[in-house]
Motif scaffolding. Structure first.
Motif, mmCIF file in Angstrom:
data_model
loop_
_atom_site.group_PDB
_atom_site.id
_atom_site.type_symbol
_atom_site.label_atom_id
_atom_site.label_comp_id
_atom_site.label_asym_id
_atom_site.label_seq_id
_atom_site.Cartn_x
_atom_site.Cartn_y
_atom_site.Cartn_z
ATOM 1 N N VAL A 223 0.963 -1.127 -0.062
ATOM 2 C CA VAL A 223 0.076 0.115 0.183
ATOM 3 C C VAL A 223 0.952 0.994 -0.114
ATOM 4 O O VAL A 223 2.147 1.356 0.277
ATOM 5 C CB VAL A 223 -0.844 0.163 1.269
ATOM 6 C CG1 VAL A 223 -1.937 -0.793 1.177
ATOM 7 C CG2 VAL A 223 -0.103 -0.155 2.490
ATOM 8 N N ASP A 224 0.411 2.283 -0.224
ATOM 9 C CA ASP A 224 1.016 3.728 -0.151
ATOM 10 C C ASP A 224 1.573 3.876 1.268
ATOM 11 O O ASP A 224 0.660 3.880 2.168
ATOM 12 C CB ASP A 224 0.327 4.923 -0.505
ATOM 13 C CG ASP A 224 -0.116 4.843 -2.217
ATOM 14 O OD1 ASP A 224 0.652 3.863 -2.790
ATOM 15 O OD2 ASP A 224 -0.787 5.746 -2.531
ATOM 16 N N TRP A 319 4.002 7.479 -14.973
ATOM 17 C CA TRP A 319 3.121 8.030 -13.974
ATOM 18 C C TRP A 319 2.951 7.036 -12.865
ATOM 19 O O TRP A 319 3.614 5.949 -12.824
ATOM 20 C CB TRP A 319 1.665 8.135 -14.457
ATOM 21 C CG TRP A 319 0.963 6.794 -14.747
ATOM 22 C CD1 TRP A 319 -0.180 6.295 -13.995
ATOM 23 C CD2 TRP A 319 0.984 5.836 -15.847
ATOM 24 N NE1 TRP A 319 -0.496 5.167 -14.512
ATOM 25 C CE2 TRP A 319 -0.226 4.784 -15.814
ATOM 26 C CE3 TRP A 319 1.512 5.835 -17.172
ATOM 27 C CZ2 TRP A 319 -0.353 3.967 -16.552
ATOM 28 C CZ3 TRP A 319 1.370 5.040 -17.912
ATOM 29 C CH2 TRP A 319 0.607 3.800 -17.912
ATOM 30 N N GLY A 320 2.462 7.772 -11.971
ATOM 31 C CA GLY A 320 2.464 6.755 -10.427
ATOM 32 C C GLY A 320 2.380 8.042 -9.308
ATOM 33 O O GLY A 320 2.653 9.113 -9.421
ATOM 34 N N GLY A 321 2.072 7.679 -8.108
ATOM 35 C CA GLY A 321 2.269 8.188 -6.903
ATOM 36 C C GLY A 321 0.992 9.304 -6.956
ATOM 37 O O GLY A 321 0.065 9.467 -7.746
ATOM 38 N N TYR A 322 1.268 10.350 -6.249
ATOM 39 C CA TYR A 322 0.307 11.680 -5.851
ATOM 40 C C TYR A 322 0.499 12.668 -7.095
ATOM 41 O O TYR A 322 1.526 13.175 -7.163
ATOM 42 C CB TYR A 322 0.429 12.065 -4.465
ATOM 43 C CG TYR A 322 -0.774 13.094 -4.381
ATOM 44 C CD1 TYR A 322 -1.914 12.907 -4.246
ATOM 45 C CD2 TYR A 322 -0.291 14.447 -4.279
ATOM 46 C CE1 TYR A 322 -2.812 13.921 -4.212
ATOM 47 C CE2 TYR A 322 -1.146 15.527 -3.996
ATOM 48 C CZ TYR A 322 -2.425 15.275 -3.892
ATOM 49 O OH TYR A 322 -3.369 16.248 -3.637
ATOM 50 N N GLN A 323 -0.340 13.143 -7.796
ATOM 51 C CA GLN A 323 -0.277 14.230 -8.762
ATOM 52 C C GLN A 323 -1.331 15.439 -8.459
ATOM 53 O O GLN A 323 -1.636 16.141 -9.384
ATOM 54 C CB GLN A 323 -0.502 13.566 -10.116
ATOM 55 C CG GLN A 323 0.892 12.716 -10.381
ATOM 56 C CD GLN A 323 0.543 11.832 -11.513
ATOM 57 O OE1 GLN A 323 0.587 12.314 -12.664
ATOM 58 N NE2 GLN A 323 0.523 10.486 -11.210
ATOM 59 N N GLY A 324 -1.987 15.349 -7.384
ATOM 60 C CA GLY A 324 -2.986 16.456 -7.149
ATOM 61 C C GLY A 324 -2.355 17.807 -6.432
ATOM 62 O O GLY A 324 -1.095 17.951 -6.346
ATOM 63 N N PRO A 325 -3.183 18.619 -6.163
ATOM 64 C CA PRO A 325 -2.632 19.823 -5.591
ATOM 65 C C PRO A 325 -1.906 19.625 -4.276
ATOM 66 O O PRO A 325 -2.051 18.769 -3.705
ATOM 67 C CB PRO A 325 -3.939 20.748 -5.456
ATOM 68 C CG PRO A 325 -5.125 19.813 -5.366
ATOM 69 C CD PRO A 325 -4.738 18.647 -6.184
ATOM 70 N N THR A 329 2.546 13.068 1.242
ATOM 71 C CA THR A 329 3.959 12.474 1.487
ATOM 72 C C THR A 329 3.969 10.929 1.765
ATOM 73 O O THR A 329 3.663 10.380 2.713
ATOM 74 C CB THR A 329 4.095 13.164 2.914
ATOM 75 O OG1 THR A 329 3.108 13.099 3.751
ATOM 76 C CG2 THR A 329 4.872 14.325 2.856
ATOM 77 N N ILE A 330 4.178 10.429 0.426
ATOM 78 C CA ILE A 330 3.822 8.962 0.415
ATOM 79 C C ILE A 330 5.052 8.349 -0.302
ATOM 80 O O ILE A 330 5.745 9.003 -1.093
ATOM 81 C CB ILE A 330 2.643 8.407 -0.173
ATOM 82 C CG1 ILE A 330 2.564 9.046 -1.543
ATOM 83 C CG2 ILE A 330 1.472 8.796 0.648
ATOM 84 C CD1 ILE A 330 1.759 8.492 -2.607
ATOM 85 N N ILE A 331 5.256 7.109 0.092
ATOM 86 C CA ILE A 331 5.990 6.192 -0.948
ATOM 87 C C ILE A 331 5.184 5.436 -1.798
ATOM 88 O O ILE A 331 4.083 4.560 -1.117
ATOM 89 C CB ILE A 331 6.914 5.137 0.034
ATOM 90 C CG1 ILE A 331 7.801 5.919 1.014
ATOM 91 C CG2 ILE A 331 7.520 4.163 -0.873
ATOM 92 C CD1 ILE A 331 8.497 5.021 1.769
ATOM 93 N N PRO A 332 4.834 5.615 -2.804
ATOM 94 C CA PRO A 332 3.890 4.986 -3.840
ATOM 95 C C PRO A 332 3.749 3.436 -3.810
ATOM 96 O O PRO A 332 4.895 3.002 -4.019
ATOM 97 C CB PRO A 332 3.630 5.853 -5.083
ATOM 98 C CG PRO A 332 5.319 6.305 -5.106
ATOM 99 C CD PRO A 332 5.577 6.454 -3.882
#
Ligand SMILES: [Zn+2]
Length: 480
Positions: A223-224, A319-325, A329-332
């Motif tokens: 999981v993230d 692509w991957g992980g967080y791309q929102g505004p 703070t994650i490890i995808p």
């Protein structure tokens, strides 16, 4: 062999009947045969019907519309009265690209408009050259061939197969070839879906690249994870993907997949010399169509060789992980990339999936699991034989139409990919390319155009080609 008088007869006929060619194109180009858009399915069918009718009117005794699970193809056949004459099969397509963004068109895309340009009159419309113009010149070319040689039937048996899904990737074309295989026997395939280097530079395309694609998914934690509690202590799939993709090329710009170059036919000195004759202004190309600051690529090859004659790898999406505004703070848990590979003879698209898997396996950091999805099909590369007598016949035909000599016809390699390899594979016949497009025709872009003088010469060249091919016998032998 040809003589100047005969040469003049084909040209004289073409020039006396230009109005017919222009009227045909005007009518056909008004049909918005966009194969990508289901809303235009009826238009693609209407385009096939229009072409079938035009071929009947030209005199082809056999004309059929061949349905597919998608858009229909048109097939026509005109047997030569000479039972030993070679059989030529013309390939083209009657569907067109979508037209958006519509506001960038100076004239509406399906209202053909003649515009006076720097090299003479141009016809502007979607499909003007890709590929209705290239197909339409065969109608007048056939009439010119018959009139100039005083024949009731062509000197070679001419078949046409004009598909309706080329701009959508020809999804049903290989199946259609299999289904109709017994009707499609031929000694040579003439592809009319390409072009020349410049209006005053008669040229022949001699190869097209193949295409293979792969999608890579890398997985790390299940999981993230919180980057503060776990960061720096467990593998990050996005870091792994960045590392992996950075190793796709070596310092010399070569693709690092194991075995990638094993089947690549080396570029001969003669081919390099022939390619080098095609004028190419790299700065103008960078500033214009390439819209880029510098050239790059495999060391030891020119820009034209890199595009036309060498295989390449491109990352198309990542692509991957967080791309929102703001920040998250994650490890995808996952990272993704889409890759495509352009291939040259004799690479096989089916080999690329295994090569990608082996390369991923060899470069994967510990603790990351990879999944590679690579469809086995792809598009095979294809090439003409420069030294075949069929090629000699094509060069003579082009040279006559362009007032040139066969030795001065330039050879070009096409970087793109199409269903031509299916034709070679299934019909087992050599490939010739005869098209009247130009690099400046804006195919697939707003304001597509064709230079009318190129179309006229294209019609004349086909008229010469049927006569020149008649000197060949099936199997590629020239008669004395
Ligand atoms: Zn095309």
């Amino acid at each position: 062999m040809s003589s100047p008088e005969r040469d003049n007869a084909e040209r004289a006929y073409v020039l006396a009947h230009l109005d017919d060619l222009h009227a045909d194109l005007d009518a056909w180009l008004r049909i918005p045969s966009i194969s990508a858009d289901p809303l235009h399915a009826a238009d693609v069918a209407a385009s096939a019907s229009w072409l079938a009718e035009a071929l009947r009117r030209t005199g082809f005794p056999t004309v059929e519309i061949w349905p597919t699970p998608g858009a229909p193809a048109v097939y026509a056949e005109w047997p030569s009265a000479d039972p030993n004459a070679p059989v030529a099969l013309v390939y083209g397509h009657h569907d067109v690209q979508p037209v958006d963004p519509l506001e960038l068109w100076v004239h509406p895309p399906f209202e053909p408009t003649v515009v006076e340009g720097a090299d003479g009159p141009e016809l502007h419309a979607r499909g003007a050259i890709d590929d209705k113009g290239n197909v339409a010149f065969h109608l007048l070319g056939m009439r010119a061939h018959l009139a100039a040689t005083g024949r009731d039937t062509p000197a070679v048996t001419v078949k046409l197969l004009i598909e309706g899904e080329e701009e959508s990737g020809s999804p049903h074309f290989a199946d259609l070839l299999r289904e109709k295989r017994d009707r499609l026997d031929c000694d040579v395939v003439v592809v009319s879906d390409t072009g020349m280097a410049a209006p005053h530079l008669p040229s022949a395309v001699t190869s097209m690249r193949g295409l293979a694609d792969a999608e890579i998914t890398l997985r790390g934690p299940a999981v993230d994870l919180h980057s503060g509690s776990f960061g720096g202590a467990v593998p990050n799939p996005l870091h792994a993907m960045a590392q992996l993709l950075a190793s796709l090329h070596d310092d010399e710009g070569r693709v690092t997949l194991p075995g990638f170059y094993d089947k690549v036919r080396p570029l001969t000195e003669r081919e390099r010399e022939l390619m080098g004759r095609v004028p190419f202004d790299e700065q103008a190309w960078l500033a214009g169509p390439a819209a880029s600051r510098v050239t790059t690529g495999e060391a030891g090859f020119t820009t034209q060789e890199r595009i036309g004659a060498r295989p390449t790898a491109e990352v198309n999406g990542l692509w991957g992980g967080y791309q929102g505004p703001g920040h998250k703070t994650i490890i995808p848990a996952e990272a993704h990339a889409k890759l495509t590979f352009r291939l040259v003879a004799d690479q096989r698209p089916g080999d690329v999936g295994d090569q990608v898997r082996a390369w991923v396996e060899a470069n994967l950091p510990a603790g990351i699991v990879a999944e590679v999805h690579a469809p086995p099909a792809g598009v095979a590369p294809c090439a003409s034989d420069l030294d075949s007598p069929w090629m000699d016949a094509l060069l003579r035909a082009i040279a006559q139409a362009w007032n040139s000599s066969p030795d001065d016809v330039l050879f070009m390699k096409e970087g793109g990919s199409g269903p031509e390899a299916d034709l070679v594979e299934q019909l087992g016949a050599p490939l010739l390319f005869l098209g009247a497009g130009l690099p400046t025709d804006r195919i697939h872009s707003p304001n597509e155009r064709v230079l009318l003088s190129m179309l006229h010469r294209g019609a004349e060249a086909t008229a010469h080609l049927w006569r020149e091919l008649a000197t060949m016998r099936p199997g590629g032998q020239t008669t004395s």
